[in-house]
Write a protein that holds these residues in place. Structure first.
Motif, mmCIF file in Angstrom:
data_model
loop_
_atom_site.group_PDB
_atom_site.id
_atom_site.type_symbol
_atom_site.label_atom_id
_atom_site.label_comp_id
_atom_site.label_asym_id
_atom_site.label_seq_id
_atom_site.Cartn_x
_atom_site.Cartn_y
_atom_site.Cartn_z
ATOM 1 N N PHE A 102 36.535 121.592 -1.961
ATOM 2 C CA PHE A 102 35.355 121.030 -2.630
ATOM 3 C C PHE A 102 34.353 120.495 -1.589
ATOM 4 O O PHE A 102 33.153 120.722 -1.694
ATOM 5 C CB PHE A 102 35.760 119.876 -3.565
ATOM 6 N N TYR A 103 34.890 119.791 -0.609
ATOM 7 C CA TYR A 103 34.043 119.200 0.438
ATOM 8 C C TYR A 103 33.310 120.283 1.236
ATOM 9 O O TYR A 103 32.094 120.198 1.461
ATOM 10 C CB TYR A 103 34.913 118.340 1.358
ATOM 11 N N GLU A 104 34.042 121.313 1.666
ATOM 12 C CA GLU A 104 33.448 122.400 2.442
ATOM 13 C C GLU A 104 32.422 123.182 1.609
ATOM 14 O O GLU A 104 31.372 123.583 2.121
ATOM 15 C CB GLU A 104 34.540 123.343 2.955
ATOM 16 N N ALA A 105 32.745 123.404 0.334
ATOM 17 C CA ALA A 105 31.832 124.139 -0.550
ATOM 18 C C ALA A 105 30.524 123.372 -0.730
ATOM 19 O O ALA A 105 29.435 123.975 -0.757
ATOM 20 C CB ALA A 105 32.496 124.385 -1.901
ATOM 21 N N TYR A 106 30.602 122.056 -0.856
ATOM 22 C CA TYR A 106 29.392 121.222 -0.999
ATOM 23 C C TYR A 106 28.462 121.418 0.198
ATOM 24 O O TYR A 106 27.243 121.576 0.052
ATOM 25 C CB TYR A 106 29.794 119.753 -1.133
ATOM 26 N N LYS A 107 29.039 121.421 1.397
ATOM 27 C CA LYS A 107 28.233 121.607 2.610
ATOM 28 C C LYS A 107 27.565 122.984 2.622
ATOM 29 O O LYS A 107 26.424 123.129 3.050
ATOM 30 C CB LYS A 107 29.109 121.443 3.856
ATOM 31 N N ARG A 108 28.269 123.974 2.109
ATOM 32 C CA ARG A 108 27.722 125.338 2.115
ATOM 33 C C ARG A 108 26.674 125.553 1.033
ATOM 34 O O ARG A 108 25.799 126.394 1.186
ATOM 35 C CB ARG A 108 28.857 126.352 1.968
ATOM 36 N N PHE A 109 26.798 124.821 -0.066
ATOM 37 C CA PHE A 109 25.772 124.913 -1.106
ATOM 38 C C PHE A 109 24.439 124.372 -0.575
ATOM 39 O O PHE A 109 23.368 124.910 -0.875
ATOM 40 C CB PHE A 109 26.182 124.113 -2.355
ATOM 41 N N THR A 110 24.506 123.293 0.193
ATOM 42 C CA THR A 110 23.284 122.675 0.724
ATOM 43 C C THR A 110 22.717 123.466 1.894
ATOM 44 O O THR A 110 21.509 123.462 2.130
ATOM 45 C CB THR A 110 23.576 121.235 1.184
ATOM 46 N N ASN A 111 23.580 124.162 2.622
ATOM 47 C CA ASN A 111 23.098 124.935 3.780
ATOM 48 C C ASN A 111 23.906 126.229 3.902
ATOM 49 O O ASN A 111 24.777 126.355 4.750
ATOM 50 C CB ASN A 111 23.243 124.087 5.056
ATOM 51 N N PRO A 112 23.600 127.223 3.030
ATOM 52 C CA PRO A 112 24.401 128.464 3.031
ATOM 53 C C PRO A 112 24.231 129.285 4.311
ATOM 54 O O PRO A 112 23.105 129.590 4.698
ATOM 55 C CB PRO A 112 23.867 129.235 1.818
ATOM 56 N N PRO A 113 25.331 129.623 4.985
ATOM 57 C CA PRO A 113 25.252 130.430 6.221
ATOM 58 C C PRO A 113 25.258 131.924 5.918
ATOM 59 O O PRO A 113 25.456 132.333 4.779
ATOM 60 C CB PRO A 113 26.537 130.020 6.949
ATOM 61 N N GLU A 114 25.049 132.708 6.961
ATOM 62 C CA GLU A 114 25.138 134.167 6.826
ATOM 63 C C GLU A 114 26.613 134.576 6.730
ATOM 64 O O GLU A 114 27.452 134.060 7.452
ATOM 65 C CB GLU A 114 24.509 134.850 8.041
ATOM 66 N N VAL A 115 26.901 135.495 5.825
ATOM 67 C CA VAL A 115 28.281 135.957 5.640
ATOM 68 C C VAL A 115 28.331 137.471 5.788
ATOM 69 O O VAL A 115 27.511 138.186 5.199
ATOM 70 C CB VAL A 115 28.808 135.552 4.240
ATOM 71 N N ALA A 116 29.289 137.944 6.610
ATOM 72 C CA ALA A 116 29.478 139.396 6.775
ATOM 73 C C ALA A 116 30.257 139.907 5.561
ATOM 74 O O ALA A 116 31.484 139.921 5.548
ATOM 75 C CB ALA A 116 30.231 139.681 8.071
ATOM 76 N N SER A 117 29.533 140.333 4.531
ATOM 77 C CA SER A 117 30.140 140.629 3.231
ATOM 78 C C SER A 117 31.077 141.841 3.233
ATOM 79 O O SER A 117 32.070 141.856 2.505
ATOM 80 C CB SER A 117 29.047 140.823 2.181
ATOM 81 N N THR A 118 30.778 142.863 4.046
ATOM 82 C CA THR A 118 31.621 144.070 4.045
ATOM 83 C C THR A 118 33.024 143.752 4.582
ATOM 84 O O THR A 118 34.038 144.110 3.980
ATOM 85 C CB THR A 118 30.990 145.189 4.898
ATOM 86 N N GLY A 119 33.076 143.083 5.723
ATOM 87 C CA GLY A 119 34.365 142.700 6.302
ATOM 88 C C GLY A 119 35.111 141.754 5.384
ATOM 89 O O GLY A 119 36.332 141.845 5.219
ATOM 90 N N MET A 120 34.360 140.855 4.751
ATOM 91 C CA MET A 120 34.948 139.905 3.806
ATOM 92 C C MET A 120 35.592 140.640 2.640
ATOM 93 O O MET A 120 36.698 140.304 2.198
ATOM 94 C CB MET A 120 33.845 138.965 3.310
ATOM 95 N N LEU A 121 34.909 141.685 2.145
ATOM 96 C CA LEU A 121 35.400 142.464 1.012
ATOM 97 C C LEU A 121 36.698 143.186 1.354
ATOM 98 O O LEU A 121 37.663 143.161 0.573
ATOM 99 C CB LEU A 121 34.326 143.472 0.572
ATOM 100 N N VAL A 122 36.736 143.812 2.525
ATOM 101 C CA VAL A 122 37.918 144.572 2.950
ATOM 102 C C VAL A 122 39.148 143.650 3.042
ATOM 103 O O VAL A 122 40.226 143.955 2.511
ATOM 104 C CB VAL A 122 37.674 145.265 4.314
ATOM 105 N N ILE A 123 38.965 142.504 3.708
ATOM 106 C CA ILE A 123 40.080 141.571 3.895
ATOM 107 C C ILE A 123 40.532 140.989 2.562
ATOM 108 O O ILE A 123 41.725 140.833 2.299
ATOM 109 C CB ILE A 123 39.676 140.446 4.874
ATOM 110 N N ALA A 124 39.562 140.676 1.678
ATOM 111 C CA ALA A 124 39.892 140.101 0.373
ATOM 112 C C ALA A 124 40.692 141.079 -0.487
ATOM 113 O O ALA A 124 41.607 140.677 -1.212
ATOM 114 C CB ALA A 124 38.613 139.681 -0.350
#
Length: 315
Positions: A102-124
């Motif tokens: 919850f704490y980490e998600a709050y920080k990311r909602f306020t300042n969303p970083p760049e995410v490498a979505s393709t690599g994320m998809l494969v690993i997920a």
């Protein structure tokens, strides 16, 4: 017969946990590296949850191993209650992990970083298959319904499985729509599910440690069954508790006729034990008392040769 069945289930539970431990730990390392490389909180939170899975599965195996140790003068019930302590540990760990996400998600909602979505998809996707395999193994090979220790570990894995689904959904949303907030949102959804599971298993484990009445036992039915045995006028000081998952114990005082012989008392005890065994009570201790002095400590059954003899029984 009951003991043999419990030993068989114990062995199956331990084997299922060991295999699941190695599978989960192996993929947890891969997912953690992937999370750092792709900068995905959904993957990192799932990897963090998988780390807790590894710990919980490892503690679960340790608990089953400790539970195999024989009873001694120091631990007259043996070490089987260690399984419940492991369940408490796992439940509390789940709650703490959800709070951190919850704490980490709050920080990311306020300042969303760049995410490498393709690599994320494969690993997920790989993670999803690993979690499905582990969850299936625990369900098919172990007793996730009755054994609290195994159920706690299973809930960890189930939370992971949902985490993988959330990470896949987030990766697709980022990939096709550029919605960066989908990553922390998926983490929050998983965190809520983890929190519910953790609170539930902790509550159940604490109930056992507090020696509460086992949830699979109908107290009114137990009382009616014992008092329905021919020769018993009534019972008092009734206690029913769990030693560990699937091992329930009972103790009480039963009021009988003062003129009953030792043999008649033994027959009554055997009848009660037979009835209770079919109701999930494996350990029975009953103290017989005379109907003329029902609450005196030493008055039990009359011996044929000695009116003052007393008789106690434990099984």
């Amino acid at each position: 017969m009951m003991g043999h069945g419990h030993d068989h289930t114990h062995g199956a539970n331990k084997k299922a946990l060991m295999i699941s431990f190695f599978l989960t730990t192996g993929f947890m390392v891969i997912e953690a590296i992937g999370g750092f490389l792709t900068n995905s909180l959904a993957l990192l939170s799932d990897a963090g949850h998988m780390l807790s899975d590894s710990i919980s599965l490892g503690v679960g195996v340790l608990a089953f191993t400790m539970g195999e140790r024989a009873a001694n003068y120091s631990k007259t019930y043996g070490y089987k209650r260690f399984e419940i302590l492991a369940a408490v540990f796992n439940g509390v760990t789940l709650v703490l992990i959800s709070i951190y996400i919850f704490y980490e998600a709050y920080k990311r909602f306020t300042n969303p970083p760049e995410v490498a979505s393709t690599g994320m998809l494969v690993i997920a996707v790989i993670g999803l298959f690993v979690n499905i395999l582990v969850a299936w193994m625990l369900m098919s090979k172990g007793d996730t319904k009755e054994n609290l220790n195994l159920r706690a570990a299973f809930l960890h894995v189930l939370g992971d499985l949902l985490g993988s689904v959330g990470a896949i959904a987030a990766a697709l949303l980022i990939l096709f729509f550029g919605w960066g907030w989908a990553d922390p949102l998926a983490s929050v959804i998983v965190a809520v599910l983890i929190l519910i599971s953790g609170a539930r298993v902790t509550k159940d484990a604490v109930h056992v440690l507090m020696e509460g009445t086992p949830k699979n036992v109908d107290l009114d039915n137990i009382i009616q069954t014992i008092e329905g045995v021919r020769g018993i006028f009534g019972i008092h000081d009734l206690h029913i508790w769990s030693i560990t998952s699937g091992q329930n114990a009972l103790s009480c005082h039963a009021v009988v006729d003062a003129d009953f012989t030792i043999q008649e008392c033994q027959e009554i005890l055997r009848a009660v034990e037979h009835e209770l065994e079919h109701m999930g009570i494996g350990h029975v201790t009953i103290q017989m008392e005379s109907d003329s002095h029902p609450h005196e400590d030493a008055l039990l059954c009359k011996n044929e040769s000695d009116d003052s003899a007393s008789h106690g029984h434990s099984h």
